[in-house]
Design a protein around this motif. Structure first.
Motif, PDB file in Angstrom:
ATOM      1  N   HIS A 285      -1.480  12.464  -0.604  1.00 52.19           N
ATOM      2  CA  HIS A 285      -2.969  12.050  -1.174  1.00 52.19           C
ATOM      3  C   HIS A 285      -3.197  10.604  -1.634  1.00 52.19           C
ATOM      4  O   HIS A 285      -4.244   9.980  -1.669  1.00 52.19           O
ATOM      5  N   ASP A 286      -2.142   9.926  -2.245  1.00 50.03           N
ATOM      6  CA  ASP A 286      -2.094   8.985  -2.789  1.00 50.03           C
ATOM      7  C   ASP A 286      -2.373   7.768  -1.630  1.00 50.03           C
ATOM      8  O   ASP A 286      -3.161   6.644  -1.790  1.00 50.03           O
ATOM      9  N   GLU A 287      -1.992   8.104  -0.566  1.00 49.03           N
ATOM     10  CA  GLU A 287      -1.848   7.049   0.558  1.00 49.03           C
ATOM     11  C   GLU A 287      -3.306   7.166   1.085  1.00 49.03           C
ATOM     12  O   GLU A 287      -4.114   6.017   1.215  1.00 49.03           O
ATOM     13  N   VAL A 288      -4.019   8.226   1.199  1.00 52.23           N
ATOM     14  CA  VAL A 288      -5.106   8.267   1.999  1.00 52.23           C
ATOM     15  C   VAL A 288      -6.307   7.919   0.881  1.00 52.23           C
ATOM     16  O   VAL A 288      -7.202   7.590   1.302  1.00 52.23           O
ATOM     17  N   ASP A 289      -6.088   8.150  -0.390  1.00 51.18           N
ATOM     18  CA  ASP A 289      -6.917   7.640  -1.297  1.00 51.18           C
ATOM     19  C   ASP A 289      -6.924   6.218  -1.179  1.00 51.18           C
ATOM     20  O   ASP A 289      -8.107   5.493  -1.483  1.00 51.18           O
ATOM     21  N   ARG A 290      -5.905   5.666  -1.140  1.00 50.46           N
ATOM     22  CA  ARG A 290      -5.779   4.100  -1.392  1.00 50.46           C
ATOM     23  C   ARG A 290      -6.289   3.482   0.121  1.00 50.46           C
ATOM     24  O   ARG A 290      -7.169   2.591  -0.134  1.00 50.46           O
ATOM     25  N   VAL A 291      -6.088   4.109   1.139  1.00 55.85           N
ATOM     26  CA  VAL A 291      -6.520   3.450   2.352  1.00 55.85           C
ATOM     27  C   VAL A 291      -7.952   4.006   2.785  1.00 55.85           C
ATOM     28  O   VAL A 291      -8.747   2.908   3.376  1.00 55.85           O
ATOM     29  N   LEU A 292      -8.265   5.067   2.456  1.00 51.65           N
ATOM     30  CA  LEU A 292      -9.493   5.695   2.949  1.00 51.65           C
ATOM     31  C   LEU A 292     -10.616   5.763   1.935  1.00 51.65           C
ATOM     32  O   LEU A 292     -11.970   5.713   2.014  1.00 51.65           O
ATOM     33  N   ALA A 293     -10.260   6.233   0.595  1.00 52.72           N
ATOM     34  CA  ALA A 293     -11.099   6.304  -0.369  1.00 52.72           C
ATOM     35  C   ALA A 293     -12.198   7.500   0.176  1.00 52.72           C
ATOM     36  O   ALA A 293     -13.360   7.363  -0.284  1.00 52.72           O
ATOM     37  N   GLY A 294     -11.705   8.246   0.783  1.00 51.81           N
ATOM     38  CA  GLY A 294     -12.680   9.686   1.142  1.00 51.81           C
ATOM     39  C   GLY A 294     -13.448   9.473   2.302  1.00 51.81           C
ATOM     40  O   GLY A 294     -13.949  10.475   2.762  1.00 51.81           O
ATOM     41  N   HIS A 300      -8.234   1.247  13.129  1.00 51.32           N
ATOM     42  CA  HIS A 300      -7.542   0.304  12.419  1.00 51.32           C
ATOM     43  C   HIS A 300      -6.951   0.612  11.311  1.00 51.32           C
ATOM     44  O   HIS A 300      -6.395  -0.148  10.355  1.00 51.32           O
ATOM     45  N   ASP A 301      -7.323   1.933  10.540  1.00 51.49           N
ATOM     46  CA  ASP A 301      -6.525   2.463   9.649  1.00 51.49           C
ATOM     47  C   ASP A 301      -5.007   2.954   9.970  1.00 51.49           C
ATOM     48  O   ASP A 301      -4.266   2.968   8.882  1.00 51.49           O
ATOM     49  N   VAL A 302      -4.741   3.246  11.050  1.00 49.83           N
ATOM     50  CA  VAL A 302      -3.762   4.078  11.452  1.00 49.83           C
ATOM     51  C   VAL A 302      -2.219   3.071  11.187  1.00 49.83           C
ATOM     52  O   VAL A 302      -1.502   3.837  10.641  1.00 49.83           O
ATOM     53  N   ALA A 303      -2.492   1.879  11.258  1.00 52.08           N
ATOM     54  CA  ALA A 303      -1.374   1.105  11.061  1.00 52.08           C
ATOM     55  C   ALA A 303      -0.780   1.044   9.758  1.00 52.08           C
ATOM     56  O   ALA A 303       0.116   0.962   9.089  1.00 52.08           O
ATOM     57  N   ARG A 304      -2.024   1.584   8.445  1.00 51.79           N
ATOM     58  CA  ARG A 304      -1.693   1.408   7.111  1.00 51.79           C
ATOM     59  C   ARG A 304      -1.318   2.741   6.556  1.00 51.79           C
ATOM     60  O   ARG A 304      -0.957   2.823   5.452  1.00 51.79           O
ATOM     61  N   LEU A 305      -1.581   3.844   7.562  1.00 58.05           N
ATOM     62  CA  LEU A 305      -1.249   5.046   7.193  1.00 58.05           C
ATOM     63  C   LEU A 305       0.216   5.516   7.373  1.00 58.05           C
ATOM     64  O   LEU A 305       0.607   6.501   8.201  1.00 58.05           O
ATOM     65  N   GLU A 306       1.240   4.759   6.914  1.00 53.33           N
ATOM     66  CA  GLU A 306       2.392   5.131   7.221  1.00 53.33           C
ATOM     67  C   GLU A 306       3.294   6.429   6.968  1.00 53.33           C
ATOM     68  O   GLU A 306       3.909   6.827   7.581  1.00 53.33           O
TER      69      GLU A 306
END
Length: 452
Positions: A285-294, A300-306
């Motif tokens: 949840h911390d990662e998806v909140d930071r990267v996606l904000a809902g 282009h988000d895939v590389a950041r969703l480690e």
């Protein structure tokens, strides 16, 4: 000096007449894992009158997969698959396979995957918005519908007459039935029992549905820019169609099964593991909140969703999609110092590798961080190949990774899924080991705008 190859030892516990068939039928995963623990790189098992060779060592499995001329597709799984799926890319061999792969490969190049991701992102965002806050949902069915909707949009650009719930149900029946047929040594699956009749009806339904869609495409004469059109309008050097209607059917059937069932099963198990591991849930949840904000995830988000990727990877390990696969030797061969005669069935099990404590410490623990680069480097080559390797490796593996990451991130960015009280999901004995059922309570998450 010539090295003399030795014959593999027979696995312990062989019974008269049936051999190891009862152990394989009742607890196949445990049985195959026990062969890993024996320390033998290659072991002989008996399934009724049939003798088979089980390759246990990761490096030898990798060697086997990289030599399709010697270890051809065949054996109990392949023959059952061929009965159901014909000669599609998942079964075909040699020059024919290479030609089919070259025809289909452009449908999975980078630009196409980017386009597919946009479609999938829209599908999952729309789907999850329909979930009732605070209510129970059947997560296994939701994931099956999502995965099949996505693969349908890849194969068919335009809407089709396919009834997705009925198609999903028929696919589930067929995959469960195929497993029973692989482990049937005395012909029970030929009897007119209710389960066997359901299998036959589901098989016919899938074939009839796909054939109708192909017929509609051919009659329209329109290149729609999708996977079916790519195959339908491919021409050889003489300008003749590359594929017959039967071959189109086989390829479409293969992509429907491969492109939906493994995806939906993996996502269902991932959501179960997240719900039962609070630290994993919080970090995700911390990662998806930071990267996606809902918002819904995009390509282009895939590389950041480690961390999301590691959750998927660990799910593919712990909840392996398949108990075993098989090959047939085309000649006498020495594998790892063992002699295997021509015409032998050779089995190998990614499930057993993925649960071997000598390879993966505490294998029953769900630990996404085992896939951190510094830890993953310690895993032997060939010990983790979720989409296989070589010329028969999954042609859509990159698409599958992107799909699973995008769907999981989008779902968990908007929802917290809690296990239904009193329910413990179990794997069903089928080729891809789906969850039997997965009821969960959906709680909408309120997420602010994340910092960049």
């Amino acid at each position: 000096m010539t090295t003399i190859a030795r014959s593999p030892e027979t696995a312990p516990g062989r019974l008269p007449i049936v051999g190891h068939a009862l152990r394989m039928k009742r607890r196949p995963g445990d049985f195959l894992l026990s062969l890993q623990a024996s320390g033998d790189a290659v072991t002989v098992i008996q399934l009724g009158p049939k003798q088979m060779y089980v390759v246990n060592e990761p490096g030898l499995i990798r060697e086997l997969l990289r030599d399709p001329e010697t270890f051809a597709r065949g054996g109990p799984i392949t023959e059952r698959f061929r009965m159901m799926f014909g000669n599609g890319l998942g079964i075909s061999e040699g020059e024919f396979h290479r030609r089919q792969r070259s025809v289909i490969q452009p449908a999975f190049d980078h630009s196409r995957i980017v386009g597919y991701t946009a479609l999938m992102s829209e599908v999952v965002a729309t789907r999850v918005e329909s979930w009732p806050d605070g209510q129970q949902i059947a997560v296994d069915k939701e994931m099956a519908d999502l995965a099949l909707t996505n693969v349908t949009k890849v194969i068919f650009a335009a809407d089709t007459a396919i009834d997705i719930p009925e198609f999903v149900a028929a696919t589930t029946v067929v995959l469960s039935g195929l497993f029973r047929r692989m482990t049937d040594t005395i012909g029970l699956t030929r009897l007119p029992t209710p389960a066997n009749l359901r299998y036959r009806a589901a098989t016919e339904y899938l074939r009839r549905t796909i054939n109708q869609v192909i017929s509609d495409y051919r009659q329209s004469g329109v290149d729609r820019g999708d996977l079916l059109s790519t195959m339908l309008y491919a021409r050889d050097d003489d300008g003749e169609p590359v594929m017959t209607d039967q071959q189109l059917h086989d390829e479409v059937m293969t992509f429907f099964i491969a492109g939906s069932n493994t995806i939906s099963n993996t996502l269902s198990w991932a959501l179960h593991e997240i719900a039962t591991n609070p630290e994993v849930e919080q970090r995700l949840h911390d990662e998806v909140d930071r990267v996606l904000a809902g918002r819904a995830a995009g390509y282009h988000d895939v590389a950041r969703l480690e961390y999301t990727r590691r959750v998927i990877t660990e799910t593919l390990r712990k909840r392996t999609q398949g108990l075993f696969l098989s090959r047939v030797t085309t000649r006498d061969v020495h594998l790892g110092g063992y002699h295997i005669p021509a015409g032998s069935d050779v089995l190998y099990s990614f499930h057993a590798l993925n649960h071997n404590p000598a390879i993966h410490a505490h294998p029953e623990r769900f630990d996404p961080d085992r896939w951190l680069p510094e830890r993953a480097r310690a895993i032997p080559r060939g010990a983790f190949m979720p989409f296989s390797i070589g010329v028969h490796g999954c042609i859509g593996d990159q698409f599958a990774w992107v799909e699973m990451i995008v769907l999981l991130a989008t779902i968990t960015a908007r929802w917290r899924l809690v296990s239904a009280p009193g329910h413990q999901p179990k794997p069903k004995l089928a080729i891809t080991m789906p969850v039997d059922s997965l009821p969960m309570i959906a709680h909408r998450r309120e997420v602010g705008v994340a910092s960049s």
